[in-house]
Design an enzyme around this catalytic site. Structure first.
Site, PDB file in Angstrom:
ATOM      1  N   ASP A   1     -28.974  -3.004  -1.331  1.00  0.00           N
ATOM      2  CA  ASP A   1     -30.176  -3.475  -0.629  1.00  0.00           C
ATOM      3  C   ASP A   1     -30.237  -2.864   0.773  1.00  0.00           C
ATOM      4  O   ASP A   1     -31.217  -3.044   1.502  1.00  0.00           O
ATOM      5  CB  ASP A   1     -30.262  -5.010  -0.599  1.00  0.00           C
ATOM      6  CG  ASP A   1     -29.056  -5.655   0.073  1.00  0.00           C
ATOM      7  OD1 ASP A   1     -28.149  -4.924   0.519  1.00  0.00           O
ATOM      8  OD2 ASP A   1     -29.022  -6.901   0.151  1.00  0.00           O
ATOM      9  N   SER A   2     -29.223  -2.064   1.125  1.00  0.00           N
ATOM     10  CA  SER A   2     -29.305  -1.250   2.340  1.00  0.00           C
ATOM     11  C   SER A   2     -30.502  -0.312   2.263  1.00  0.00           C
ATOM     12  O   SER A   2     -30.890   0.288   3.266  1.00  0.00           O
ATOM     13  CB  SER A   2     -28.020  -0.446   2.546  1.00  0.00           C
ATOM     14  OG  SER A   2     -27.700   0.289   1.382  1.00  0.00           O
TER      15      SER A   2
ATOM     16  N   ASP B   1     -27.955  -4.028  -6.407  1.00  0.00           N
ATOM     17  CA  ASP B   1     -27.787  -5.231  -5.584  1.00  0.00           C
ATOM     18  C   ASP B   1     -28.785  -6.317  -5.972  1.00  0.00           C
ATOM     19  O   ASP B   1     -29.981  -6.029  -6.146  1.00  0.00           O
ATOM     20  CB  ASP B   1     -28.029  -4.876  -4.111  1.00  0.00           C
ATOM     21  CG  ASP B   1     -26.768  -4.988  -3.280  1.00  0.00           C
ATOM     22  OD1 ASP B   1     -25.844  -5.718  -3.686  1.00  0.00           O
ATOM     23  OD2 ASP B   1     -26.711  -4.346  -2.219  1.00  0.00           O
TER      24      ASP B   1
ATOM     25  N   LYS C   1     -24.434  -6.536  -8.045  1.00  0.00           N
ATOM     26  CA  LYS C   1     -23.572  -6.993  -6.944  1.00  0.00           C
ATOM     27  C   LYS C   1     -24.264  -8.149  -6.244  1.00  0.00           C
ATOM     28  O   LYS C   1     -25.497  -8.158  -6.128  1.00  0.00           O
ATOM     29  CB  LYS C   1     -23.311  -5.859  -5.947  1.00  0.00           C
ATOM     30  CG  LYS C   1     -22.502  -6.299  -4.730  1.00  0.00           C
ATOM     31  CD  LYS C   1     -22.028  -5.133  -3.890  1.00  0.00           C
ATOM     32  CE  LYS C   1     -23.013  -4.577  -2.917  1.00  0.00           C
ATOM     33  NZ  LYS C   1     -23.565  -5.551  -1.945  1.00  0.00           N
TER      34      LYS C   1
ATOM     35  N   GLU D   1     -23.622 -11.120  -2.820  1.00  0.00           N
ATOM     36  CA  GLU D   1     -22.835 -11.430  -1.627  1.00  0.00           C
ATOM     37  C   GLU D   1     -22.410 -12.895  -1.645  1.00  0.00           C
ATOM     38  O   GLU D   1     -23.137 -13.756  -2.139  1.00  0.00           O
ATOM     39  CB  GLU D   1     -23.666 -11.157  -0.364  1.00  0.00           C
ATOM     40  CG  GLU D   1     -24.046  -9.687  -0.216  1.00  0.00           C
ATOM     41  CD  GLU D   1     -24.805  -9.386   1.078  1.00  0.00           C
ATOM     42  OE1 GLU D   1     -24.966 -10.296   1.918  1.00  0.00           O
ATOM     43  OE2 GLU D   1     -25.241  -8.235   1.236  1.00  0.00           O
TER      44      GLU D   1
ATOM     45  N   GLU E   1     -16.397  -5.807   3.349  1.00  0.00           N
ATOM     46  CA  GLU E   1     -17.156  -5.138   4.420  1.00  0.00           C
ATOM     47  C   GLU E   1     -16.837  -5.754   5.775  1.00  0.00           C
ATOM     48  O   GLU E   1     -16.841  -6.986   5.945  1.00  0.00           O
ATOM     49  CB  GLU E   1     -18.663  -5.247   4.156  1.00  0.00           C
ATOM     50  CG  GLU E   1     -19.482  -4.600   5.281  1.00  0.00           C
ATOM     51  CD  GLU E   1     -20.955  -4.398   4.976  1.00  0.00           C
ATOM     52  OE1 GLU E   1     -21.400  -4.730   3.861  1.00  0.00           O
ATOM     53  OE2 GLU E   1     -21.663  -3.892   5.869  1.00  0.00           O
TER      54      GLU E   1
HETATM   55  O1  KIV Z   1     -26.337  -2.573   0.414  1.00  0.00           O
HETATM   56  C1  KIV Z   1     -25.349  -1.836   0.560  1.00  0.00           C
HETATM   57  O2  KIV Z   1     -25.448  -0.628   0.752  1.00  0.00           O
HETATM   58  C2  KIV Z   1     -24.031  -2.438   0.483  1.00  0.00           C
HETATM   59  C3  KIV Z   1     -22.868  -1.570   0.817  1.00  0.00           C
HETATM   60  C4  KIV Z   1     -22.737  -1.470   2.282  1.00  0.00           C
HETATM   61  C5  KIV Z   1     -21.626  -2.057   0.188  1.00  0.00           C
HETATM   62  O3  KIV Z   1     -23.918  -3.590   0.192  1.00  0.00           O
END
Ligand code: KIV
Length: 293
Positions: free
Chosen positions: A45-46, A84, A114, A116, A183
């Site tokens: 989600d970056s 994500d 993924k 969090e 992280e």
């Molecule tokens: O969203 C992302 O890019 C991440 C990485 C920094 C692990 O969660």
């Protein structure tokens, strides 16, 4: 050969082999990643901050992650693709998480998801794994909680906070995560967690003691040159290269040195003669354009 299994990371940990993962949001980048043989990519989600210009990852939607997952899947044949679960798509209930993860896998064709969070999210992980969805965990500096954390702050800086992170990791492992991102935590804490967990740890800003590392595409390739957080190294200066290329292009178009006839398409001699004849008769001109035909 087919796509790698997410479980290949655990086999690598058992063999003592380190691995490098990277984030990815589009087709051409995905092709390069696969060519190099990187085992897995994360449609993080970056993408909110790197590609969409948001201030944080909080506004990123499930639709946006799905949209960016599709080309990454199309661009990779070997690498597994983790997508994500964005903020708000899984926290309210395990059912929400299953619905959102199902969309990432059915519409985005992601291999895994993924999410969090620590021990509090473990029951959701259990449900996801039970229905057949591989899950990567993510603890420490969890950007979706940036407003709660009060900024992008390093986590686990006291012994008590470090023990909590270790317990979070153990809970996520027991819940069935196949790996976990660590992280923004001090290197000794990440090394301890990596030693205590059987599942592979994937560090970003967590030092060299993790089993693998992940970097954000735009950070490591110097695409956002003014942004060089401590956890990143610029392996290239792509923004500088692109800026120079764009300036050269503009200069050459303005001064007339691009395009030349080498970049143009020819007209058959007979058609050219006929065109001259027709336009000459019709308009009185004998040539078309500035070129010496
Ligand atoms: O969203 C992302 O890019 C991440 C990485 C920094 C692990 O969660």
């Amino acid at each position: 050969m087919g796509r790698r299994s997410v479980h290949s990371l655990k086999a690598m940990k058992q063999r003592g082999e380190r691995f490098a993962l990277v984030t990815c949001y589009d087709y051409p980048s995905a092709r390069l990643i696969d060519e190099v043989g990187i085992p897995g990519v994360l449609v993080g989600d970056s993408l909110g901050t790197t590609v969409l210009g948001y201030q944080s990852t909080v506004p990123v939607t499930l639709e946006e992650v799905i949209h960016h997952t599709k080309p990454v899947v199309r661009g990779t044949e070997r690498a597994f693709v983790v997508a994500d679960l964005p903020f708000g798509s899984y926290q309210a209930s395990p059912d929400d998480a299953i619905r959102s993860a199902t969309r990432l896998m059915q519409e985005g064709e992601a291999t895994a998801v993924k999410l969090e969070g620590g021990a509090h999210i473990a029951s959701t992980v259990t449900r996801l794994v039970e229905v057949g969805i591989p899950v990567m965990g993510h603890i420490g500096l969890t950007p979706q909680s940036v407003n709660q954390l009060g900024g992008h702050r390093i986590q686990g800086k006291t012994a008590a906070a470090a023990v909590k992170l270790l317990n979070d990791g153990l809970a996520l492992e027991a819940a069935g995560c196949f790996s976990i991102v660590l992280e923004g935590i001090p290197a000794p804490v990440a090394a301890l967690i990596s030693e205590r967990l059987a599942m592979p740890t994937i560090g970003i800003g967590a030092g060299p003691g993790c089993d693998g590392q992940i970097q954000v595409w735009h950070d490591m390739l110097g695409l956002l040159p003014d942004f060089l957080p401590r956890h990143t190294k610029h392996y290239a200066a792509l923004a500088e290269g692109a800026r120079n290329a764009l300036a050269s292009y503009q200069r050459e178009v303005i001064d007339g040195s691009f395009p030349t006839l080498d970049h143009a398409f020819e007209l058959d001699q007979d058609a050219l003669e006929e065109l001259r004849h027709l336009t000459g008769e019709a308009t009185g001109v004998t040539g078309v354009g500035p070129f010496d035909w």
